[in-house]
Design an enzyme around this catalytic site. Structure first.
Site, PDB file in Angstrom:
ATOM      1  CG  HIS A 173      -4.023   0.794   4.555  1.00  0.00           C
ATOM      2  ND1 HIS A 173      -3.648  -0.116   3.587  1.00  0.00           N
ATOM      3  CD2 HIS A 173      -4.983   1.579   3.995  1.00  0.00           C
ATOM      4  CE1 HIS A 173      -4.361   0.119   2.491  1.00  0.00           C
ATOM      5  NE2 HIS A 173      -5.166   1.145   2.714  1.00  0.00           N
ATOM      6  CG  ASP A 211      -6.689   2.008  -0.554  1.00  0.00           C
ATOM      7  OD1 ASP A 211      -5.645   1.681  -1.148  1.00  0.00           O
ATOM      8  OD2 ASP A 211      -6.944   1.658   0.608  1.00  0.00           O
ATOM      9  CB  CYS A 240      -0.941   0.011   1.202  1.00  0.00           C
ATOM     10  SG  CYS A 240      -0.090  -0.001   2.815  1.00  0.00           S
TER      11      CYS A 240
END
Length: 258
Positions: free
Chosen positions: A109, A124, A69
């Site tokens: 994250h 995202d 991520c």
């Protein structure tokens, strides 16, 4: 046009002259998710590099690898910023569904917040097979994509991404919590996250390889022991060995690990 802008467009398959608007951002997110896999191969091989713009360009654009991520959403951040978006990186805490509790390794994250016409949206491209594939407004409105339904709810002073994945979830489940206005100020924060992911004993990504990508009909996930394909709600799982792992990662993810 910058090198990153040009290479990103080439990697996901959009023309250099195309003007990217907020209304077309869902298309960018879908193309990115289908072209760039979520994977931890460098972490498992202990071959990570510092998080810099040049290193991300080299890894994801030039070598055609994927990332986690903090790599995928950071290069998306640079791309959106260069195309005129009001965007910031934020950190979140992932919910552990096995233990039914918040993750114990902190805010590891990384995602993006895009502001458009007075509204804030979660964007995202680094949440594995759980990607919304479209901007999710922070006002609680439910949005739908080919991957399911998604919404962001306010929880005390934080926001929480909730999801109902297509063909997989009957009820809403929690993804991660985040502070919308607590932006990442410099890349050193991302290097701190990478260090935790690399070294923490409870990190979910430093033990075994994981490679996953969204497809036109679902998603595919590869580990060192299995290859799972979701197509139109049907699942096929193949038990594999190391030789088959190398074949699959080249054929389905276009990654050559030597």
């Amino acid at each position: 046009m910058t090198k990153l802008n040009r290479l990103f467009r080439n990697r996901i398959g959009i023309a250099e002259e195309e003007i990217i608007t907020f209304e077309e951002l869902h298309t960018i997110l879908e193309k990115t998710a289908k072209a760039i896999p979520f994977e931890n191969l460098c972490v498992v091989a202990n071959k990570t590099a510092p998080i810099t713009k040049e290193n991300l360009i080299d890894k994801i654009m030039k070598k055609s690898e994927g990332g986690l991520c903090y790599e995928l959403n950071t290069i998306l951040y640079f791309f959106l910023e260069e195309n005129g978006f009001d965007v910031s990186l934020i950190r979140g805490t992932v919910f552990n569904h096995t233990n039914q509790s918040w993750g114990t390794i902190g805010e590891t994250h990384v995602a993006n917040i895009v502001n458009h016409q007075g509204e804030a949206y979660l964007v995202d491209t680094g949440f594995g097979g759980n990607l919304p594939l479209t901007p999710v407004p922070l006002n609680g409105e439910t949005v739908t994509s080919s991957n399911g339904e998604f919404r962001v709810k306010k929880l005390d002073d934080r926001y929480v991404l909730e999801m109902k994945l297509k063909y997989k979830d009957e009820d809403w489940k929690t993804g991660y919590a985040f502070y919308s206005e607590k932006a990442v100020e410099d890349l050193n924060e991302l290097n701190e996250i990478q260090k935790i992911i690399n070294e923490h004993e409870q990190s979910p990504f430093n033990k075994n390889p994981l490679v996953t990508r969204i497809t036109n009909r679902g998603n595919i996930t590869l580990t060192n022991t299995s290859f799972t394909q979701w197509e139109d709600g049907k699942v096929h799982k193949e038990e594999i060995d190391e030789k088959r792992f190398r074949e699959i990662i080249r054929e389905y993810f276009n990654i050559n690990i030597g």
